[in-house]
Write a protein that holds these residues in place. Structure first.
Motif, PDB file in Angstrom:
ATOM      1  N   PHE A 101      22.051   4.436  31.426  1.00 35.85           N
ATOM      2  CA  PHE A 101      23.443   4.817  31.165  1.00 35.85           C
ATOM      3  C   PHE A 101      23.896   5.872  32.168  1.00 35.85           C
ATOM      4  O   PHE A 101      24.969   5.785  32.761  1.00 35.85           O
ATOM      5  CB  PHE A 101      23.605   5.351  29.727  1.00 35.85           C
ATOM      6  CG  PHE A 101      24.926   6.006  29.518  1.00 35.85           C
ATOM      7  CD1 PHE A 101      26.060   5.242  29.301  1.00 35.85           C
ATOM      8  CD2 PHE A 101      25.057   7.380  29.589  1.00 35.85           C
ATOM      9  CE1 PHE A 101      27.296   5.836  29.154  1.00 35.85           C
ATOM     10  CE2 PHE A 101      26.287   7.988  29.444  1.00 35.85           C
ATOM     11  CZ  PHE A 101      27.410   7.219  29.220  1.00 35.85           C
ATOM     12  N   ASP A 159      27.839  -6.791  35.651  1.00 32.70           N
ATOM     13  CA  ASP A 159      27.539  -7.901  34.751  1.00 32.70           C
ATOM     14  C   ASP A 159      26.075  -7.964  34.327  1.00 32.70           C
ATOM     15  O   ASP A 159      25.554  -9.030  34.012  1.00 32.70           O
ATOM     16  CB  ASP A 159      28.018  -9.239  35.351  1.00 32.70           C
ATOM     17  CG  ASP A 159      27.559  -9.463  36.780  1.00 32.70           C
ATOM     18  OD1 ASP A 159      27.143  -8.490  37.436  1.00 32.70           O
ATOM     19  OD2 ASP A 159      27.625 -10.618  37.251  1.00 32.70           O
ATOM     20  N   LEU A 189      36.939  -8.267  33.675  1.00 31.33           N
ATOM     21  CA  LEU A 189      36.744  -9.594  33.093  1.00 31.33           C
ATOM     22  C   LEU A 189      35.441  -9.615  32.296  1.00 31.33           C
ATOM     23  O   LEU A 189      34.374  -9.287  32.831  1.00 31.33           O
ATOM     24  CB  LEU A 189      36.663 -10.643  34.215  1.00 31.33           C
ATOM     25  CG  LEU A 189      37.825 -10.604  35.228  1.00 31.33           C
ATOM     26  CD1 LEU A 189      37.555 -11.575  36.370  1.00 31.33           C
ATOM     27  CD2 LEU A 189      39.155 -10.920  34.543  1.00 31.33           C
ATOM     28  N   GLU A 190      35.523  -9.988  31.032  1.00 32.04           N
ATOM     29  CA  GLU A 190      34.343  -9.971  30.152  1.00 32.04           C
ATOM     30  C   GLU A 190      34.192 -11.333  29.477  1.00 32.04           C
ATOM     31  O   GLU A 190      35.128 -11.826  28.865  1.00 32.04           O
ATOM     32  CB  GLU A 190      34.489  -8.854  29.105  1.00 32.04           C
ATOM     33  CG  GLU A 190      33.486  -8.879  27.965  1.00 32.04           C
ATOM     34  CD  GLU A 190      32.025  -8.834  28.406  1.00 32.04           C
ATOM     35  OE1 GLU A 190      31.657  -7.935  29.180  1.00 32.04           O
ATOM     36  OE2 GLU A 190      31.255  -9.732  27.980  1.00 32.04           O
ATOM     37  N   SER A 224      24.513   4.494  35.525  1.00 32.37           N
ATOM     38  CA  SER A 224      25.768   3.719  35.536  1.00 32.37           C
ATOM     39  C   SER A 224      26.968   4.653  35.668  1.00 32.37           C
ATOM     40  O   SER A 224      27.938   4.356  36.360  1.00 32.37           O
ATOM     41  CB  SER A 224      25.916   2.913  34.242  1.00 32.37           C
ATOM     42  OG  SER A 224      24.787   2.111  34.021  1.00 32.37           O
ATOM     43  N   ARG A 258      30.525  -5.207  19.242  1.00 38.18           N
ATOM     44  CA  ARG A 258      29.115  -5.592  19.291  1.00 38.18           C
ATOM     45  C   ARG A 258      28.263  -4.369  18.940  1.00 38.18           C
ATOM     46  O   ARG A 258      28.758  -3.265  18.891  1.00 38.18           O
ATOM     47  CB  ARG A 258      28.751  -6.069  20.704  1.00 38.18           C
ATOM     48  CG  ARG A 258      29.445  -7.365  21.082  1.00 38.18           C
ATOM     49  CD  ARG A 258      29.032  -7.824  22.465  1.00 38.18           C
ATOM     50  NE  ARG A 258      29.819  -7.223  23.513  1.00 38.18           N
ATOM     51  CZ  ARG A 258      29.474  -7.188  24.791  1.00 38.18           C
ATOM     52  NH1 ARG A 258      28.326  -7.708  25.171  1.00 38.18           N
ATOM     53  NH2 ARG A 258      30.243  -6.622  25.699  1.00 38.18           N
ATOM     54  N   GLY A 268      32.451  -7.767  33.894  1.00 37.41           N
ATOM     55  CA  GLY A 268      31.644  -7.165  32.829  1.00 37.41           C
ATOM     56  C   GLY A 268      32.354  -5.972  32.222  1.00 37.41           C
ATOM     57  O   GLY A 268      32.776  -5.062  32.936  1.00 37.41           O
ATOM     58  N   ALA A 269      32.511  -5.976  30.896  1.00 43.23           N
ATOM     59  CA  ALA A 269      33.195  -4.871  30.200  1.00 43.23           C
ATOM     60  C   ALA A 269      32.276  -4.234  29.181  1.00 43.23           C
ATOM     61  O   ALA A 269      32.668  -3.930  28.063  1.00 43.23           O
ATOM     62  CB  ALA A 269      34.473  -5.366  29.529  1.00 43.23           C
ATOM     63  N   GLY A 280      25.519  -0.316  37.603  1.00 44.23           N
ATOM     64  CA  GLY A 280      24.877  -0.432  36.290  1.00 44.23           C
ATOM     65  C   GLY A 280      23.614  -1.286  36.341  1.00 44.23           C
ATOM     66  O   GLY A 280      22.913  -1.331  37.350  1.00 44.23           O
ATOM     67  N   ASP A 281      23.344  -1.973  35.229  1.00 44.47           N
ATOM     68  CA  ASP A 281      22.109  -2.767  35.140  1.00 44.47           C
ATOM     69  C   ASP A 281      22.085  -3.908  36.158  1.00 44.47           C
ATOM     70  O   ASP A 281      21.008  -4.409  36.493  1.00 44.47           O
ATOM     71  CB  ASP A 281      21.954  -3.353  33.728  1.00 44.47           C
ATOM     72  CG  ASP A 281      21.551  -2.284  32.714  1.00 44.47           C
ATOM     73  OD1 ASP A 281      21.428  -1.106  33.103  1.00 44.47           O
ATOM     74  OD2 ASP A 281      21.367  -2.643  31.533  1.00 44.47           O
ATOM     75  N   THR A 329      14.761  -7.087  22.360  1.00 47.30           N
ATOM     76  CA  THR A 329      15.251  -7.114  23.746  1.00 47.30           C
ATOM     77  C   THR A 329      14.067  -7.210  24.707  1.00 47.30           C
ATOM     78  O   THR A 329      13.321  -6.236  24.862  1.00 47.30           O
ATOM     79  CB  THR A 329      16.040  -5.820  24.060  1.00 47.30           C
ATOM     80  OG1 THR A 329      17.083  -5.697  23.107  1.00 47.30           O
ATOM     81  CG2 THR A 329      16.624  -5.860  25.445  1.00 47.30           C
ATOM     82  N   ALA A 351      15.201   6.302  29.901  1.00 49.00           N
ATOM     83  CA  ALA A 351      16.469   6.809  29.341  1.00 49.00           C
ATOM     84  C   ALA A 351      17.440   7.186  30.459  1.00 49.00           C
ATOM     85  O   ALA A 351      18.112   8.211  30.403  1.00 49.00           O
ATOM     86  CB  ALA A 351      16.221   8.010  28.427  1.00 49.00           C
ATOM     87  N   ARG A 405      34.792 -15.820  31.314  1.00 50.31           N
ATOM     88  CA  ARG A 405      33.469 -15.921  31.955  1.00 50.31           C
ATOM     89  C   ARG A 405      33.636 -16.221  33.445  1.00 50.31           C
ATOM     90  O   ARG A 405      34.238 -17.233  33.823  1.00 50.31           O
ATOM     91  CB  ARG A 405      32.669 -17.055  31.306  1.00 50.31           C
ATOM     92  CG  ARG A 405      31.280 -17.270  31.942  1.00 50.31           C
ATOM     93  CD  ARG A 405      30.622 -18.484  31.340  1.00 50.31           C
ATOM     94  NE  ARG A 405      30.237 -18.246  29.966  1.00 50.31           N
ATOM     95  CZ  ARG A 405      29.040 -17.785  29.589  1.00 50.31           C
ATOM     96  NH1 ARG A 405      28.119 -17.556  30.503  1.00 50.31           N
ATOM     97  NH2 ARG A 405      28.769 -17.591  28.325  1.00 50.31           N
ATOM     98  N   ALA A 439      21.586  -0.325  20.909  1.00 48.73           N
ATOM     99  CA  ALA A 439      20.614   0.724  20.612  1.00 48.73           C
ATOM    100  C   ALA A 439      21.278   2.099  20.594  1.00 48.73           C
ATOM    101  O   ALA A 439      22.478   2.227  20.833  1.00 48.73           O
ATOM    102  CB  ALA A 439      19.522   0.686  21.679  1.00 48.73           C
ATOM    103  N   VAL A 440      20.449   3.110  20.309  1.00 47.09           N
ATOM    104  CA  VAL A 440      20.899   4.502  20.506  1.00 47.09           C
ATOM    105  C   VAL A 440      20.606   4.862  21.957  1.00 47.09           C
ATOM    106  O   VAL A 440      19.531   4.571  22.473  1.00 47.09           O
ATOM    107  CB  VAL A 440      20.133   5.452  19.559  1.00 47.09           C
ATOM    108  CG1 VAL A 440      20.405   6.905  19.929  1.00 47.09           C
ATOM    109  CG2 VAL A 440      20.521   5.199  18.116  1.00 47.09           C
TER     110      VAL A 440
END
Ligand SMILES: Cc1cc2nc3c(=O)[nH]c(=O)nc-3n(C[C@H](O)[C@H](O)[C@H](O)COP(=O)(O)OP(=O)(O)OC[C@H]3O[C@@H](n4cnc5c(N)ncnc54)[C@H](O)[C@@H]3O)c2cc1C
Length: 377
Positions: free
Chosen positions: A323, A145, A48-49, A326, A56, A26-27, A309-310, A290, A320, A115, A59-60
């Motif tokens: 990020f 990822d 690897l992405e 992460s 892409r 995941g990048a 991360g997620d 989303t 909020a 992938r 959001a803010v």
């Protein structure tokens, strides 16, 4: 043989011993921050992405958590992501800065259109196998990822999926020039606003233009509209199956009737400048729906494999905090591998990462769950 390496990327000269290697899946923001942090800590990193290299949008995000960063790496990542000044930034601006740093780091190999299909490990290494049969080995493998992580399936097979929270967020970013001059916010207007609607609400933010300009007319308006009335549509279009979010609703797939209704609802609910920003996004089909999912982790590590991360913790965006968490994952991981990752040291380092991050990772998701339980349907 031990090698030494002079890294001159990111204007941050340092000499570090190469301590081993990592594969990052995941990048996006988390994968790029993790790759950069691990490289600074002395690893050769392959990221690897699955997506292509085309920029892409998103959001803010709030990039300033108010938290004091404990490590040099955390400070470095925050400065890099925020451009050193902003407390809120467009996802695309953050991603571009991180990506440029990763691409110019000689210790990082960044592969797009790659992938990952399978993850494996033994006592010596961990590896990713792609859909084209390529194999990438590392002393450790990190899953960055995202909400449908395949690395999480291996790390937490008892709890592989994030759960749909029962609502979606419509998001877009609009150039100030695209709305009538009389409705543009003044220079001293609040940077964030959160008006209540009729059963739903909006988060509006004013950010600098893509070129960093904060002059009147150059700025951008980001909006995020929390909407719990689209669940049937999400299920009909396959964006949500059962309790699992499959993918976001992209502008080209939003039915015309939904856009008409959204414009009507917006006119009933929102004041300027947000109303014009939303109507412009609808007219130009520049918005993303989303579906929100949540994931409270029980663990973050299995052997030589960890999640960040997620993939590791998925809170509602209302917190909020995704990020920032992460960023803390990346810098903590880098701190934990400082002592080396050869042989059994790899699993020890990752277990230390888990012990430092798990409690916080659980808390940030749980802090948003009472909102999701009352708002979601
Ligand atoms: C609407 C919205 C608003 C938000 N606002 C905020 C905010 O204000 N503040 C904040 O802190 N956070 C916010 N967040 C959360 C924040 O955006 C994320 O937590 C953060 O960007 C980290 O995401 P990620 O990189 O872990 O995951 P993602 O961005 O989901 O990235 C995962 C990456 O992995 C790739 N991938 C997936 N599977 C594979 C595979 N098999 N092989 C190869 N690559 C793969 C994907 O293509 C993707 O690039 C918000 C999120 C949303 C949706």
């Amino acid at each position: 043989m031990r090698t030494h390496f002079r890294c001159e990327s990111n204007n941050d000269n340092f000499i570090k011993e190469v301590k081993g290697s990592a594969v990052v899946v995941g990048a996006s923001l988390s994968g790029l921050m993790t790759g950069i942090a691990l490289s600074r800590a002395g690893l050769d990193v392959t990221i690897l992405e699955r997506a292509g290299s085309k920029p892409r949008s998103g959001a803010v995000l709030q990039v300033d958590s108010g938290e004091i960063d404990r490590t040099q790496t955390a400070k470095f990542l925050r400065k890099l992501a925020s451009g050193g000044i902003s407390s809120a930034e467009a996802w695309s601006s953050i991603q571009l800065r991180l990506r440029t740093a990763a691409e110019t780091d000689p210790r990082i190999t960044l592969r797009y259109d790659t992938r990952v299909q399978t993850i494996k490990q033994d006592s010596d290494s961990a590896w990713a196998v792609t859909d084209k049969g390529e194999i990438f080995h590392g002393d450790i493998l990190i899953g960055a990822d995202g909400h449908r992580s395949i690395v999480r399936r291996l790390v937490a097979p008892h709890k592989p999926n994030a759960t749909f929270a029962g609502y979606l967020i419509w998001v877009a970013i609009v150039g100030e020039k695209d709305i009538p001059e009389k409705h543009r916010p003044s220079l001293n207007a609040p940077k964030f606003t959160m008006p209540d609607g009729i059963g739903d609400f909006l988060l509006g933010s004013i950010i600098a233009g893509a070129d960093g300009s904060t002059a009147l007319g150059d700025r951008r308006l980001g909006w995020a509209w929390y909407d719990n009335t689209q669940n049937d549509l999400l299920r009909r279009l396959g964006c949500v199956e059962g309790d699992v979010v499959q993918y976001s609703l992209h502008a080209q797939d939003i039915p015309e009737q939904t856009l008409i209704e959204l414009a009507e609802k917006a006119s009933d609910r929102w004041a300027q400048p947000w109303l014009d920003a939303i109507l412009h996004s609808i007219q130009s089909r520049n918005l993303l729906g989303t579906p929100i999912a949540e994931y409270v982790p029980d663990n973050l590590v299995k052997g030589r494999i960890a999640i960040v991360g997620d993939a590791a913790h998925l809170p509602t965006p209302l917190t909020a905090s995704g990020f920032n968490a992460s960023l803390q994952d990346a810098s903590t991981l880098a701190e934990c591998i400082e002592k080396g990752i050869k042989g059994s040291a790899a699993t020890e380092a990752l277990l230390e990462y888990e012990s430092l991050r798990l409690k916080n990772a659980r808390q940030i998701v749980q802090s948003g769950q009472s909102f999701s339980r009352s708002f979601g349907r």
